[in-house]
Design an enzyme around this catalytic site. Sequence first.
Site, short mmCIF file in Angstrom:
data_model
loop_
_atom_site.label_atom_id
_atom_site.label_comp_id
_atom_site.label_asym_id
_atom_site.label_seq_id
_atom_site.Cartn_x
_atom_site.Cartn_y
_atom_site.Cartn_z
N ASP A 106 -32.40 -60.92 -88.30
CA ASP A 106 -33.69 -60.27 -88.40
C ASP A 106 -33.88 -59.72 -89.81
OD1 ASP A 106 -36.01 -58.85 -88.05
OD2 ASP A 106 -35.36 -57.79 -86.27
N ARG B 136 -27.37 -51.34 -90.44
CA ARG B 136 -28.52 -51.37 -91.35
C ARG B 136 -28.19 -50.46 -92.53
NH1 ARG B 136 -33.50 -51.14 -86.88
NH2 ARG B 136 -32.89 -53.06 -85.80
N GLN C 17 -28.49 -51.01 -79.41
CA GLN C 17 -29.69 -51.22 -78.61
C GLN C 17 -29.36 -52.06 -77.37
OE1 GLN C 17 -33.24 -51.47 -81.99
NE2 GLN C 17 -32.57 -53.30 -80.98
N ASP D 148 -44.96 -49.92 -80.46
CA ASP D 148 -43.83 -49.00 -80.42
C ASP D 148 -44.00 -48.03 -79.27
OD1 ASP D 148 -42.69 -50.14 -82.63
OD2 ASP D 148 -43.35 -48.58 -84.04
N GLU E 5 -39.26 -42.46 -81.34
CA GLU E 5 -39.43 -43.87 -81.00
C GLU E 5 -38.18 -44.37 -80.29
OE1 GLU E 5 -39.36 -48.15 -83.19
OE2 GLU E 5 -40.43 -46.55 -84.25
N SER F 261 -39.19 -50.74 -79.89
CA SER F 261 -40.19 -51.60 -80.53
C SER F 261 -40.15 -52.92 -79.78
CB SER F 261 -39.85 -51.80 -82.01
OG SER F 261 -40.76 -52.69 -82.62
#
Length: 336
Positions: free
Chosen positions: A58, A111, A126, A237, A250, A253
């Site tokens: 991604d 990340r 996730q 979101d 959040e 997504s």
Amino acid sequence: MARTLYIPEGYESKLSLRETQHAIKYIKDLFQQALSFGLTLDRVTAPLIVQKGSGINDDLNGIERKVEFSIKEIENDAEVVQSLAKWKRMALYRYKYNADEGIYTDMNAIRRDDDTDNVHSIFVDQWDWEKVIHREERTVEFLKESVTAIVKAIAFTKRKVNLRYPVLKTTVCDTPFFITAQELEDMYPDKSGKERERLITKEHGTVFIMQIGGNLKSGQPHDGRAPDYDDWSLNGDLLFWDEVLDNALEISSMGIRVDAESLQAQLAARGAEDRYQYTYHQMIRDNVLPLTIGGGIGQSRLCMLLLEKAHIGEVQASIWPASMLEECAAHGITLL
């Protein structure tokens, strides 16, 4: 730009370190069962690394650096995944899933360019999920149905957690409020995207902001999105009001994924037509890959919300700047 650490006044964790560990397992076991049931998903195994140049990793907003390294027996370098948005769709094709069937997996990623704060870590965990759909289900109505199923699973999990740990008192609104990014900008034209999110989520408790990626009337997108996984007209979101942080949080997504037409338009909008060199993009262009809907649901963020924690480091083990460790310790916030 570095984010700001927020220390809630008078904050004290309601659970001990040991209770927190037990509760994290309870949440993960319970929620993934509810998610699987609500969306008809099978659990599958997913990669931590993919080959560099495969087009599968991604690109997020297209500017984040990936973690990469060489492998002794393989010519191409490997990359640690940033998410599995593209891999999941390829997996549904390879595993021969049919419409109304889907998969979910535990996704771990790094990340490296994320700025850390109360809810951001360089380590990402996730539940990544993806489901094959019919072409006639590429609608806002179907997107809303899927969002509502996820919200119901989260609200159910929170009720069960509160019963097990009566010291926890907050609740989750199980009826999402839907609004487009443009409608939100029209409501608060002088506010930033994050300020708008806070205002609308404080009012409604649970909010799904739709149509993220393309430019709004202001000339800016509500938030960044890669052009080659979500259809920007059919995504969004999911945010919940976090009473501990006094802010919107959040959790997910997600969206209906690009088909051949929306992929072409979005690649053109970003000047990224060169991505057609990759097999993944060619398979969408040629209508080989199935039409899908999918997303990611933050495991640590969900645990943080449901356990009423002030920092994501209270529910996951990661690496933090020395100044953050010192400030959290000074205020009684123990990071794992």
